[in-house]
Design a protein around this motif. Structure first.
Motif, PDB file in Angstrom:
ATOM      1  N   ARG A  43       7.520   1.078  -7.923  1.00 23.08           N
ATOM      2  CA  ARG A  43       8.252  -0.189  -7.851  1.00 23.08           C
ATOM      3  C   ARG A  43       7.837  -0.993  -6.623  1.00 23.08           C
ATOM      4  O   ARG A  43       7.628  -2.200  -6.691  1.00 23.08           O
ATOM      5  N   ASP A  86       6.185  -4.623  -6.663  1.00 27.42           N
ATOM      6  CA  ASP A  86       6.852  -5.719  -5.961  1.00 27.42           C
ATOM      7  C   ASP A  86       5.947  -6.333  -4.903  1.00 27.42           C
ATOM      8  O   ASP A  86       6.002  -7.527  -4.631  1.00 27.42           O
ATOM      9  N   LEU A  94       2.949  -7.001  -5.053  1.00 25.05           N
ATOM     10  CA  LEU A  94       1.957  -7.934  -5.593  1.00 25.05           C
ATOM     11  C   LEU A  94       2.379  -9.385  -5.409  1.00 25.05           C
ATOM     12  O   LEU A  94       1.550 -10.282  -5.479  1.00 25.05           O
ATOM     13  N   THR A  95       3.674  -9.629  -5.171  1.00 25.69           N
ATOM     14  CA  THR A  95       4.133 -11.003  -4.970  1.00 25.69           C
ATOM     15  C   THR A  95       3.571 -11.604  -3.688  1.00 25.69           C
ATOM     16  O   THR A  95       3.543 -12.821  -3.548  1.00 25.69           O
ATOM     17  N   HIS A  96       3.162 -10.752  -2.763  1.00 25.32           N
ATOM     18  CA  HIS A  96       2.571 -11.239  -1.508  1.00 25.32           C
ATOM     19  C   HIS A  96       1.067 -10.961  -1.539  1.00 25.32           C
ATOM     20  O   HIS A  96       0.476 -10.476  -0.580  1.00 25.32           O
ATOM     21  N   TRP A  97       0.459 -11.314  -2.662  1.00 25.20           N
ATOM     22  CA  TRP A  97      -0.912 -10.922  -2.948  1.00 25.20           C
ATOM     23  C   TRP A  97      -1.913 -11.462  -1.939  1.00 25.20           C
ATOM     24  O   TRP A  97      -2.912 -10.814  -1.646  1.00 25.20           O
ATOM     25  N   ARG A  98      -1.685 -12.645  -1.368  1.00 25.69           N
ATOM     26  CA  ARG A  98      -2.674 -13.236  -0.461  1.00 25.69           C
ATOM     27  C   ARG A  98      -2.838 -12.398   0.797  1.00 25.69           C
ATOM     28  O   ARG A  98      -3.965 -12.177   1.272  1.00 25.69           O
ATOM     29  N   HIS A 145      -2.047  -9.119   1.107  1.00 23.60           N
ATOM     30  CA  HIS A 145      -2.589  -7.812   0.763  1.00 23.60           C
ATOM     31  C   HIS A 145      -4.076  -7.890   0.434  1.00 23.60           C
ATOM     32  O   HIS A 145      -4.848  -6.984   0.778  1.00 23.60           O
ATOM     33  N   CYS A 153       3.539  -2.013   1.951  1.00 23.03           N
ATOM     34  CA  CYS A 153       2.760  -2.240   0.735  1.00 23.03           C
ATOM     35  C   CYS A 153       1.261  -2.294   1.031  1.00 23.03           C
ATOM     36  O   CYS A 153       0.454  -1.746   0.286  1.00 23.03           O
ATOM     37  N   THR A 170       4.224 -18.034   5.160  1.00 30.46           N
ATOM     38  CA  THR A 170       4.092 -17.384   3.858  1.00 30.46           C
ATOM     39  C   THR A 170       5.318 -16.524   3.594  1.00 30.46           C
ATOM     40  O   THR A 170       6.042 -16.159   4.516  1.00 30.46           O
ATOM     41  N   SER A 171       5.559 -16.241   2.376  1.00 33.08           N
ATOM     42  CA  SER A 171       6.735 -15.464   2.013  1.00 33.08           C
ATOM     43  C   SER A 171       6.638 -14.069   2.587  1.00 33.08           C
ATOM     44  O   SER A 171       5.621 -13.407   2.479  1.00 33.08           O
ATOM     45  N   VAL A 210       8.551  -8.843  -0.127  1.00 36.30           N
ATOM     46  CA  VAL A 210       7.642  -8.065  -0.972  1.00 36.30           C
ATOM     47  C   VAL A 210       8.456  -7.156  -1.877  1.00 36.30           C
ATOM     48  O   VAL A 210       9.567  -6.797  -1.573  1.00 36.30           O
TER      49      VAL A 210
END
Length: 338
Positions: free
Chosen positions: A61, A65, A67-71, A73, A136, A334-335, A338
């Protein structure tokens, strides 16, 4: 009488002292003959169990989750598996003036391994960075590294290491990836047990790595590899690693600013994108290099201690930043979720 405790402000990580002690034990009493076969078998089993635990610990999970902060990561992964290896290839120019070829192979290998998880999280927390993102980022790096590190080793190191071959890729899959996937599949049932016994299983982690180190350096002693290393060459290796760490710390911090990350995300990027995992690198090296693993892991062991000491200082300095300076323009933030 007062209970003896390990000093809290040790300049050297206590676990590094255990690693060095293990190296010394292998130098004085290397495993030979039947003992070497037993140690090798135990090391193989320990590595498989180690990656099984990694799989059991990683929350699916949390990974999804994140992946929402993909930039952020993606940037960490690029630093770990693209920028680091490019710098490792550039260090080829230091051979033979500063680095001997076997030590350069180890230096190049360290640039291929995943980022850390625990220390990245700890330093990010101390510096008041984005801790969920650090969790993450480290987890993604470890997961990706199981596949990417051997592929990069195949492309950049090839068979010149003496222990690496196409068969090593199959062995990586069977010994590292399969146990990891098994841990993920069984996490539903064993996850709570793993969470309740973190400290005990942490000792299993570290004990497994010590066994891998003993086996690798025993093989090196039997093969006479250490006659190839002189104090002058070790000094050259330390200089090369100091330059490598300095460049990565600068690139991740100022590169994060250029990419318009907020302060908390820049801290995560710096600590997750500039470090290399000893826990992941040692087992991989033993599989990939076999009898040549002792020289392959030496640069990684030295770099690990160096990064811990330097990042500890940086984290404490970041923690002292005035609160108003830790804020950024909301339009550039940025957000952090995560």
């Amino acid at each position: 009488m007062k209970r003896l405790q390990w000093p809290r402000r040790m300049p050297v990580d206590p676990y590094i002292l255990l690693l060095l002690g293990t190296v010394g034990l292998a130098a004085l009493f290397p495993a030979r003959g039947t003992a070497a076969d037993v140690a090798s078998g135990a090391s193989t089993a320990a590595i498989a169990f180690l990656f099984f635990l990694y799989g059991a610990r990683l929350s699916t999970r949390e990974a999804l989750d994140g992946l929402t902060h993909w930039r952020l990561h993606t940037t960490v992964l690029v630093c770990t598996f693209v920028v680091f290896p490019l710098l490792g290839l550039a260090a080829r120019g230091l051979v033979p003036v500063l680095l001997a070829q076997p030590l350069y192979q180890g230096l190049l290998f360290l640039t291929l391994v995943p980022s850390t998880v625990q220390s990245s999280i700890a330093f990010t927390s101390i510096a008041r960075g984005n801790v969920p993102a650090a969790i993450c980022a480290g987890s993604f790096s470890s997961l990706v590294g199981i596949v990417v590190t051997p592929l990069l080793a195949a492309a950049l190191l090839g068979s010149g290491t003496g222990g690496f071959s196409a068969d090593s890729l199959v062995e990586i899959v069977l010994q590292l990836l399969v146990p990891f996937v098994a841990g993920q599949l069984l996490r539903r049932w064993i996850g709570p047990f793993v969470a309740r016994h973190k400290k005990v299983l942490g000792l299993v982690d570290r004990g497994s790595i010590l066994l891998v180190v003993y086996t690798a350096f025993s093989e090196g002693m039997v093969q006479g590899i250490w006659h190839q290393v002189s104090p002058l060459r070790l000094g050259g290796l330390l200089v090369a690693e100091a330059l490598l760490l300095t460049v990565m710390l600068a690139l991740t911090w100022y590169g994060g600013k250029a990419l318009r990350f907020g302060r908390e995300d820049r801290i995560t990027l710096q600590f997750a994108g500039s470090k290399k995992s000893l826990a992941a690198g040692l087992p991989m090296a033993s599989v990939l290099f076999g009898a040549h693993a002792s020289l392959a892991v030496l640069p990684l062991m030295l770099f690990h201690q160096m990064q811990l000491m330097v990042c500890a200082v940086i984290a404490k300095r970041r923690a002292r930043d005035p609160l108003e300076e830790s804020r950024t323009d909301p339009a550039q933030q940025t957000s952090a979720a995560v």
